[in-house]
Scaffold this motif. Structure first.
Motif, short mmCIF file in Angstrom:
data_model
loop_
_atom_site.label_atom_id
_atom_site.label_comp_id
_atom_site.label_asym_id
_atom_site.label_seq_id
_atom_site.Cartn_x
_atom_site.Cartn_y
_atom_site.Cartn_z
N GLN A 173 0.82 -1.20 0.00
CA GLN A 173 0.00 0.00 0.00
C GLN A 173 0.86 1.26 0.00
O GLN A 173 0.58 2.23 -0.72
CB GLN A 173 -0.92 0.00 1.22
CG GLN A 173 -1.92 1.15 1.24
CD GLN A 173 -2.82 1.12 2.47
OE1 GLN A 173 -2.70 0.24 3.32
NE2 GLN A 173 -3.72 2.08 2.57
N GLY A 174 1.94 1.24 0.78
CA GLY A 174 2.84 2.38 0.81
C GLY A 174 3.55 2.58 -0.51
O GLY A 174 3.73 3.72 -0.97
N ARG A 175 3.98 1.48 -1.12
CA ARG A 175 4.64 1.61 -2.43
C ARG A 175 3.68 2.17 -3.48
O ARG A 175 4.08 2.92 -4.37
CB ARG A 175 5.21 0.25 -2.85
CG ARG A 175 6.47 -0.13 -2.07
CD ARG A 175 7.10 -1.41 -2.59
NE ARG A 175 6.37 -2.58 -2.17
CZ ARG A 175 6.61 -3.26 -1.04
NH1 ARG A 175 7.57 -2.85 -0.22
NH2 ARG A 175 5.91 -4.33 -0.73
N LEU A 176 2.40 1.82 -3.37
CA LEU A 176 1.41 2.38 -4.28
C LEU A 176 1.30 3.90 -4.10
O LEU A 176 1.20 4.65 -5.08
CB LEU A 176 0.04 1.73 -4.04
CG LEU A 176 -1.12 2.26 -4.89
CD1 LEU A 176 -0.84 2.07 -6.38
CD2 LEU A 176 -2.43 1.58 -4.49
N VAL A 177 1.34 4.35 -2.86
CA VAL A 177 1.31 5.79 -2.60
C VAL A 177 2.50 6.48 -3.26
O VAL A 177 2.34 7.53 -3.90
CB VAL A 177 1.30 6.07 -1.09
CG1 VAL A 177 1.48 7.57 -0.81
CG2 VAL A 177 0.00 5.59 -0.45
N LEU A 178 3.69 5.90 -3.14
CA LEU A 178 4.86 6.51 -3.76
C LEU A 178 4.74 6.54 -5.28
O LEU A 178 5.18 7.51 -5.92
CB LEU A 178 6.13 5.75 -3.34
CG LEU A 178 6.51 5.82 -1.86
CD1 LEU A 178 7.87 5.19 -1.63
CD2 LEU A 178 6.48 7.25 -1.34
N ARG A 179 4.14 5.52 -5.87
CA ARG A 179 3.90 5.54 -7.31
C ARG A 179 2.95 6.68 -7.68
O ARG A 179 3.17 7.41 -8.65
CB ARG A 179 3.30 4.21 -7.79
CG ARG A 179 4.26 3.04 -7.79
CD ARG A 179 3.67 1.84 -8.51
NE ARG A 179 4.46 0.66 -8.30
CZ ARG A 179 4.21 -0.27 -7.37
NH1 ARG A 179 3.15 -0.13 -6.58
NH2 ARG A 179 5.00 -1.32 -7.24
N GLU A 180 1.89 6.82 -6.90
CA GLU A 180 0.89 7.85 -7.19
C GLU A 180 1.48 9.25 -7.03
O GLU A 180 1.05 10.19 -7.71
CB GLU A 180 -0.33 7.67 -6.28
CG GLU A 180 -1.12 6.41 -6.59
CD GLU A 180 -2.25 6.15 -5.60
OE1 GLU A 180 -2.22 6.77 -4.50
OE2 GLU A 180 -3.14 5.34 -5.91
N LEU A 181 2.46 9.38 -6.15
CA LEU A 181 3.13 10.67 -5.95
C LEU A 181 4.23 10.92 -6.97
O LEU A 181 4.87 11.97 -6.93
CB LEU A 181 3.70 10.75 -4.53
CG LEU A 181 2.69 10.78 -3.39
CD1 LEU A 181 3.40 10.72 -2.04
CD2 LEU A 181 1.80 12.01 -3.47
N ARG A 182 4.47 9.97 -7.86
CA ARG A 182 5.46 10.09 -8.93
C ARG A 182 6.87 10.31 -8.38
O ARG A 182 7.63 11.14 -8.90
CB ARG A 182 5.10 11.21 -9.91
CG ARG A 182 3.71 11.16 -10.48
CD ARG A 182 3.42 12.25 -11.48
NE ARG A 182 4.07 13.51 -11.15
CZ ARG A 182 3.62 14.38 -10.24
NH1 ARG A 182 2.52 14.11 -9.56
NH2 ARG A 182 4.26 15.51 -10.02
N ILE A 183 7.21 9.58 -7.32
CA ILE A 183 8.54 9.69 -6.76
C ILE A 183 9.56 9.15 -7.77
O ILE A 183 9.49 7.99 -8.17
CB ILE A 183 8.67 8.92 -5.43
CG1 ILE A 183 7.65 9.44 -4.41
CG2 ILE A 183 10.09 9.03 -4.88
CD1 ILE A 183 7.82 10.88 -4.00
N GLY A 184 10.49 10.00 -8.18
CA GLY A 184 11.50 9.59 -9.14
C GLY A 184 12.80 9.18 -8.49
O GLY A 184 13.50 8.30 -8.99
N THR A 185 13.13 9.82 -7.35
CA THR A 185 14.38 9.53 -6.65
C THR A 185 14.14 9.53 -5.16
O THR A 185 13.46 10.43 -4.63
CB THR A 185 15.46 10.58 -6.98
OG1 THR A 185 15.65 10.65 -8.39
CG2 THR A 185 16.79 10.22 -6.31
N VAL A 186 14.69 8.54 -4.48
CA VAL A 186 14.72 8.51 -3.03
C VAL A 186 16.16 8.78 -2.60
O VAL A 186 17.08 8.07 -3.00
CB VAL A 186 14.25 7.15 -2.48
CG1 VAL A 186 14.46 7.06 -0.97
CG2 VAL A 186 12.78 6.92 -2.82
N VAL A 187 16.36 9.83 -1.81
CA VAL A 187 17.69 10.18 -1.30
C VAL A 187 17.76 9.74 0.15
O VAL A 187 17.07 10.29 1.02
CB VAL A 187 17.96 11.69 -1.43
CG1 VAL A 187 19.36 12.02 -0.92
CG2 VAL A 187 17.80 12.14 -2.89
#
Length: 247
Positions: free
Chosen positions: A44-58
């Motif tokens: 579910q959390g990974r889906l949220v990150l997809r929906e937020l269009r996260i391109g890079t995690v620092v």
């Protein structure tokens, strides 16, 4: 005005940094996010990150922290960057550094190259309509200072920067802090008021002092970034990426 509260399951201190005031402008929604560790992230959390269009995690954690709690980013189309601004941060802050003020000054001293890389990453992602997520273990100290540097460099009102930073203490109170206390007790660390402040506190005065330290020591956050290699054109691009159009 403070950061946007967004529910990211299995995290405690995740939020967006849109809608912050900046001399008549606002920070853009969907450009920059901050968080605590992502090691418990679920589908579910990974889906949220997809929906937020996260391109890079620092990830600002050190090698030991990452090995102990690797980010759960499997099956996500994201770039993962490491930016270790303070090796052994938890151990050093508890055993050698007497205050958050001292810790943050050390982060400023060591974190210039990482702040520049973060600035460039934010701009690069914004150009392709993607967002950047920066985090450490609690999303408080290393993340807090790096975020403050970027926001101050583009002219976000300082009271808004401080207010966003101060949100963290309430976010970490409860289950997150209880877990940290349990871990510290197992490590034999006395749970004094000073230790608990280092682990879970985010007092406004500390961030005010950090911004004043950037002024006194470097001529401000924008010049701090410049001294560590960010060009004037890159700073302009960062402003364009983070801020809404001017009037």
């Amino acid at each position: 005005m403070t950061g946007q509260a967004i529910s990211l399951p299995t995290t405690y201190n995740f939020r967006g940094l849109g809608a912050l005031p900046a001399a008549g402008r606002r920070t853009r929604d969907g450009v920059l996010y901050r968080s605590d560790a992502l090691n418990l992230l679920n589908d579910q959390g990974r889906l949220v990150l997809r929906e937020l269009r996260i391109g890079t995690v620092v990830d600002l954690r050190d090698d030991e922290e990452v090995a102990h709690a690797p980010s759960a980013l499997s099956h996500l189309d994201v770039e993962l960057l490491r930016g270790n601004v303070l090796a052994g941060a938890l151990t050093r802050s508890l055993q050698e550094i007497p205050s958050l003020t001292g810790l943050y000054r050390l982060i400023v001293t060591q974190g210039g190259p990482v702040a520049v890389e973060l600035a460039r990453t934010v701009s690069a992602n914004a150009r392709r309509d993607r967002a950047t997520l920066v985090h450490c273990t609690a999303g408080k100290d290393r993340t807090g200072v790096m975020v403050a540097v970027l926001l101050d460099a583009v002219g976000v009102d300082r009271e808004a920067i401080v207010a966003d930073y101060a949100l963290t203490e309430a976010n970490l109170a409860g289950p997150w802090l209880d877990g940290a206390k349990t871990l510290l007790a197992k490590l034999g660390v006395p749970l004094t008021e000073e230790v608990l402040q280092l682990v879970g506190g985010s007092p406004s005065g500390v961030m005010h002092g950090t911004l004043e330290h950037l002024d006194a020591g470097f001529g401000g956050a924008a010049r701090y970034l410049g001294l560590h290699g960010l060009g004037a054109d890159e700073l302009d691009l960062l402003k364009e990426s983070l801020l809404s159009p001017g009037k």
